[in-house]
Design a protein around this motif. Structure first.
Motif, PDB file in Angstrom:
ATOM      1  N   ARG A   1      43.649  87.916   6.137  1.00  0.00           N
ATOM      2  CA  ARG A   1      44.508  86.761   6.331  1.00  0.00           C
ATOM      3  C   ARG A   1      43.835  85.784   7.292  1.00  0.00           C
ATOM      4  NH1 ARG A   1      46.063  88.769   2.435  1.00  0.00           N
ATOM      5  NH2 ARG A   1      48.117  89.697   2.002  1.00  0.00           N
ATOM      6  N   GLU A   2      44.147  84.497   7.140  1.00  0.00           N
ATOM      7  CA  GLU A   2      43.489  83.477   7.956  1.00  0.00           C
ATOM      8  C   GLU A   2      44.466  82.381   8.341  1.00  0.00           C
ATOM      9  OE1 GLU A   2      40.341  82.170   5.435  1.00  0.00           O
ATOM     10  OE2 GLU A   2      41.659  81.196   3.996  1.00  0.00           O
ATOM     11  N   ASP A   3      43.982  81.443   9.176  1.00  0.00           N
ATOM     12  CA  ASP A   3      44.772  80.296   9.628  1.00  0.00           C
ATOM     13  C   ASP A   3      46.061  80.744  10.315  1.00  0.00           C
ATOM     14  OD1 ASP A   3      45.407  77.650  10.074  1.00  0.00           O
ATOM     15  OD2 ASP A   3      46.195  77.285   8.063  1.00  0.00           O
ATOM     16  N   PHE A   4      45.932  81.674  11.279  1.00  0.00           N
ATOM     17  CA  PHE A   4      47.095  82.196  11.983  1.00  0.00           C
ATOM     18  C   PHE A   4      47.759  81.098  12.811  1.00  0.00           C
ATOM     19  CE2 PHE A   4      45.296  86.796  12.355  1.00  0.00           C
ATOM     20  CZ  PHE A   4      45.385  86.921  10.983  1.00  0.00           C
ATOM     21  N   ARG A   5      49.098  81.080  12.776  1.00  0.00           N
ATOM     22  CA  ARG A   5      49.881  80.138  13.565  1.00  0.00           C
ATOM     23  C   ARG A   5      51.173  80.806  14.002  1.00  0.00           C
ATOM     24  NH1 ARG A   5      48.429  74.440  12.173  1.00  0.00           N
ATOM     25  NH2 ARG A   5      46.522  74.582  10.923  1.00  0.00           N
ATOM     26  N   LEU A   6      51.790  80.242  15.055  1.00  0.00           N
ATOM     27  CA  LEU A   6      53.085  80.724  15.518  1.00  0.00           C
ATOM     28  C   LEU A   6      54.177  79.756  15.088  1.00  0.00           C
ATOM     29  CD1 LEU A   6      52.569  82.029  19.178  1.00  0.00           C
ATOM     30  CD2 LEU A   6      52.836  83.367  17.085  1.00  0.00           C
TER      31      LEU A   6
END
Length: 261
Positions: A63-68
């Motif tokens: 998985r990529e482009d982690f955000r909260l």
């Protein structure tokens, strides 16, 4: 003693005070919920925090482009690039600074044979009708101990540890139990002399764990395993407890355990 300051990143996202358990905002197209947790972030009510990201190339678990995503806000806060992708991402809300509010601790395996992790600690608090997010720790923030390892004659390694807030420390590691392997791979000669300089795998993180106040904290527990002649040649485990004081991290304790391989 050199002081290490954390990387501080901040962004404001809309805050919905008094929203309680109302439904979370819909995610933009392409984003998936990877992990979630609830806690009182200072608004007086339980707030949902979600770690979201996109599927990586192909059909694998990367998985990529982690955000909260915080509460009912539709805005997403991007994680620092050093910990914005990986495998098996996790999220915990734990007060690791001792300020009475939980921080978001996000971790993910980087993949490969090294067993390394990416990690970030994010402080989240209400601020004038918004949520303020600040990165207090990540893989590139310079607060983990710096490890220097040198193989020397006599099937021995010298380990030097520089941890924020503690005096420099030196350890001698006995590698005699690896003699046969080192001889077979040409690292040492029969006389115990180092055959050639060896590039050492240094201070990458194997684990970052939040410590609760009732379990040795508040703080962070970092695990590092310096390597020797190869990525699989793990020489020791270095465990550091970090505590948050005066707006920066300090090492409260460093423990070294030689590994028998």
């Amino acid at each position: 003693m050199r002081r290490f300051l954390p990387v501080i990143l901040a962004i404001l996202v809309p805050f919905c005070g008094g929203c309680g358990d109302q439904p979370a905002a819909e995610l933009p197209a392409g984003y998936l919920v990877l992990a979630e947790a609830r806690g009182d972030l200072g608004g007086g009510e339980s707030t949902l925090v979600r770690l979201v990201g996109r599927a990586g190339p192909g059909e694998g678990p990367f998985r990529e482009d982690f955000r909260l995503a915080v509460g009912r806000s539709s805005q997403l806060w991007p994680l620092p690039s050093a910990c914005a992708a990986g495998y098996g991402p996790g999220l915990a809300l734990v007060d690791v600074t001792g300020d009475g509010r939980p921080e978001a601790v996000d971790t993910a395996d980087t993949g490969g044979s090294g067993g390394l992790v990416g990690a970030v600690v994010v402080a989240i608090a209400p601020d004038g009708g918004h949520w303020r997010c600040r990165s207090l720790f990540d893989n590139e923030s310079g607060v983990r101990p710096a490890l220097t390892v040198v193989l020397v004659d006599g099937f021995t390694a010298r380990l030097e540890i520089r941890a924020p807030g503690l005096p420099d420390r030196r350890e001698v590691l006995d590698l005699a139990g690896r003699r046969d392997r080192y001889l077979a791979t040409g690292v040492y000669t029969e006389d115990g002399e180092l055959a050639a300089p060896v590039a050492i795998w240094g201070d990458a993180l194997m684990a970052v764990e939040p410590l609760r106040a009732d379990a040795g904290g508040p703080g962070l527990r970092l695990v590092q395993q310096p390597r020797g002649a190869s990525n699989a040649d793990r020489l020791a485990e270095v465990v550091t407890v970090l505590v948050w004081r005066e707006r920066t991290w300090h090492a409260a304790d460093v423990a070294v355990r030689p590994l028998e391989r």
